[in-house]
Design a protein around this motif. Structure first.
Motif, PDB file in Angstrom:
ATOM      1  N   GLY A 167     -16.858  23.715 -10.117  1.00 25.13           N
ATOM      2  CA  GLY A 167     -15.482  23.475 -10.011  1.00 25.13           C
ATOM      3  C   GLY A 167     -14.802  24.064  -9.070  1.00 25.13           C
ATOM      4  O   GLY A 167     -13.507  24.072  -9.232  1.00 25.13           O
ATOM      5  N   ARG A 168     -15.362  24.938  -7.859  1.00 23.51           N
ATOM      6  CA  ARG A 168     -14.278  25.431  -6.957  1.00 23.51           C
ATOM      7  C   ARG A 168     -14.835  24.923  -5.496  1.00 23.51           C
ATOM      8  O   ARG A 168     -15.828  24.634  -5.187  1.00 23.51           O
ATOM      9  CB  ARG A 168     -14.718  26.904  -7.172  1.00 23.51           C
ATOM     10  N   ILE A 181      -9.479  19.795 -17.645  1.00 21.43           N
ATOM     11  CA  ILE A 181     -10.271  20.060 -18.815  1.00 21.43           C
ATOM     12  C   ILE A 181     -10.770  18.772 -19.612  1.00 21.43           C
ATOM     13  O   ILE A 181      -9.752  17.947 -19.845  1.00 21.43           O
ATOM     14  CB  ILE A 181      -9.326  20.966 -19.736  1.00 21.43           C
ATOM     15  N   THR A 213      -4.495  19.824 -16.066  1.00 24.12           N
ATOM     16  CA  THR A 213      -3.803  20.697 -16.844  1.00 24.12           C
ATOM     17  C   THR A 213      -2.961  21.657 -15.905  1.00 24.12           C
ATOM     18  O   THR A 213      -1.877  22.246 -16.450  1.00 24.12           O
ATOM     19  CB  THR A 213      -4.690  21.422 -17.855  1.00 24.12           C
ATOM     20  N   LYS A 214      -3.187  21.682 -14.872  1.00 22.91           N
ATOM     21  CA  LYS A 214      -2.525  22.585 -13.758  1.00 22.91           C
ATOM     22  C   LYS A 214      -2.652  22.084 -12.384  1.00 22.91           C
ATOM     23  O   LYS A 214      -3.548  21.264 -12.048  1.00 22.91           O
ATOM     24  CB  LYS A 214      -3.042  24.057 -13.772  1.00 22.91           C
ATOM     25  N   LEU A 269     -13.637  23.454 -19.339  1.00 25.95           N
ATOM     26  CA  LEU A 269     -13.037  23.564 -18.121  1.00 25.95           C
ATOM     27  C   LEU A 269     -13.979  23.257 -16.916  1.00 25.95           C
ATOM     28  O   LEU A 269     -14.874  23.815 -16.645  1.00 25.95           O
ATOM     29  CB  LEU A 269     -12.691  25.095 -17.752  1.00 25.95           C
ATOM     30  N   ASN A 296      -4.278  22.805  -6.105  1.00 24.39           N
ATOM     31  CA  ASN A 296      -4.737  23.959  -7.159  1.00 24.39           C
ATOM     32  C   ASN A 296      -4.989  23.335  -8.345  1.00 24.39           C
ATOM     33  O   ASN A 296      -4.333  23.703  -9.502  1.00 24.39           O
ATOM     34  CB  ASN A 296      -3.831  24.991  -7.226  1.00 24.39           C
ATOM     35  N   THR A 328     -12.951  15.164  -9.380  1.00 25.84           N
ATOM     36  CA  THR A 328     -11.816  15.538  -8.478  1.00 25.84           C
ATOM     37  C   THR A 328     -11.351  14.118  -7.888  1.00 25.84           C
ATOM     38  O   THR A 328     -10.164  13.608  -7.977  1.00 25.84           O
ATOM     39  CB  THR A 328     -12.355  16.151  -7.306  1.00 25.84           C
ATOM     40  N   GLU A 365      -6.517  21.953 -12.202  1.00 24.37           N
ATOM     41  CA  GLU A 365      -7.499  22.331 -13.011  1.00 24.37           C
ATOM     42  C   GLU A 365      -7.733  21.078 -13.855  1.00 24.37           C
ATOM     43  O   GLU A 365      -6.719  20.343 -14.462  1.00 24.37           O
ATOM     44  CB  GLU A 365      -7.108  23.430 -14.046  1.00 24.37           C
ATOM     45  N   LEU A 391     -12.853  21.649 -13.495  1.00 21.15           N
ATOM     46  CA  LEU A 391     -12.190  22.003 -12.030  1.00 21.15           C
ATOM     47  C   LEU A 391     -11.462  23.296 -12.345  1.00 21.15           C
ATOM     48  O   LEU A 391     -10.426  23.305 -13.135  1.00 21.15           O
ATOM     49  CB  LEU A 391     -11.508  20.867 -11.245  1.00 21.15           C
ATOM     50  N   LYS A 392     -11.660  24.118 -11.258  1.00 22.00           N
ATOM     51  CA  LYS A 392     -10.830  25.755 -11.785  1.00 22.00           C
ATOM     52  C   LYS A 392     -10.143  25.962 -10.352  1.00 22.00           C
ATOM     53  O   LYS A 392     -10.449  26.954  -9.677  1.00 22.00           O
ATOM     54  CB  LYS A 392     -11.965  26.666 -11.895  1.00 22.00           C
ATOM     55  N   GLY A 393      -9.108  25.143  -9.865  1.00 21.73           N
ATOM     56  CA  GLY A 393      -8.271  25.167  -9.123  1.00 21.73           C
ATOM     57  C   GLY A 393      -8.657  24.784  -7.648  1.00 21.73           C
ATOM     58  O   GLY A 393      -8.796  25.373  -6.590  1.00 21.73           O
TER      59      GLY A 393
END
Length: 282
Positions: A236-237, A28, A78-79, A34, A24, A62, A26, A36-38
């Motif tokens: 990004g998903r 930036i 960032t996440k 942003l 998951n 990725t 993310e 990649l979004k998870g």
């Protein structure tokens, strides 16, 4: 047509060990954009996993997140988290990752143009502590998979063909004795015959040397023919994933990624609905 190597088909799910996990994440760029979004994915030991999607979908980001070279482009995770062999690796340096067995072959066939082909290959063994004989044995192993490189061993890499430069880049990664190779756009700029040759070698390395591959590729048709599993990225998903042969036979994938229509042509409204549906699935 063969989508799986025989030994991979014989393994049960319980026997498959996951060596690389992206949880998951993310990403930036420049503290604002942003990208990649998870994104989540898994790479099983001994597998060839394809990361698919159009240009700008997030495939290269990725790959760079895993190899931890985003900082060179003002990007950061960032996440989420990234694990290799059960240990978090997002704070390791690229050098430390190579020592652990994670090696990236970058998009664009990056070689040291002023060095010979053989000198390029030997740079891949720079971090190793084995004897010269062991390194030389591995060099011969690389030449056995890439006989063209042996013929061009004394040639300056910058004057070799695009296909030979791509082979040099993959061969240099092999010289590091990797467990996982992150292969970014191996077909880019190559003639179809060379693309097939590169992917045949990837499959041979996977089966004979037990090298695990995560490859980012726009050429969905070829990638799904050689991969064992695939993830499709869009904006990004991850919008779809599954066994490679299942994705290749999926009617939506055929329509939107392989350019094959199984029936009446879809309207623009249908296209928008399908893309919305994929995002909901993500």
């Amino acid at each position: 047509m063969r989508f799986f190597s025989d030994w991979y088909l014989s393994m049960s799910v319980a026997d498959t060990k996951v060596v690389l996990t992206v949880n998951n994440i993310e990403v930036i760029y420049d503290h604002v954009i942003l990208v990649l979004k998870g994104v989540s994915l898994e790479v099983p030991e001994g597998g060839i996993v394809a990361l698919l999607g159009a240009n700008g979908a997030g495939k290269t980001t990725t790959i760079k997140s895993i190899s931890n070279i985003l900082g060179t482009e003002r990007g950061e995770v960032t996440k989420g988290s990234i694990e290799f062999m059960g240990e978090k690796i997002e704070n390791l340096t690229p050098t430390e990752l190579v020592k652990r067995g994670v090696v990236q072959v970058m998009e664009g066939r990056h070689c040291f143009e002023h060095l010979t082909v053989e000198e390029n290959l030997l740079t891949g063994a720079f971090i190793r502590k084995e004897s010269k004989k062991q390194v030389r044995d591995d060099l011969e192993m690389v030449y056995s998979y890439f006989p063209k490189l042996k013929q061009r061993a004394r040639s300056q890499a910058g004057y070799t063909s695009g296909g030979e430069q791509q082979m040099t880049a993959v061969g240099r990664a092999l010289m590091a004795r990797p467990k996982v190779i992150l292969l970014d756009e191996p077909s880019m700029g190559l003639a179809p015959q060379l693309v097939e040759e590169i992917f045949e070698i990837v499959r041979d390395l996977n089966e004979k040397e037990k090298v695990t591959f995560l490859l980012a590729e726009q050429n969905t048709t070829v990638a799904l023919r050689y991969a064992t599993y695939g993830y499709i990225l869009e904006n990004g998903r991850v919008v779809m994933d599954g066994e490679a042969h299942s994705l290749a036979e999926n009617e939506d994938v055929k329509e939107f990624y392989l350019g094959i229509s199984g029936g009446d042509k879809k309207s623009f409204r249908d296209v928008k609905h399908y893309r919305r549906r994929k995002r909901w699935l993500a």
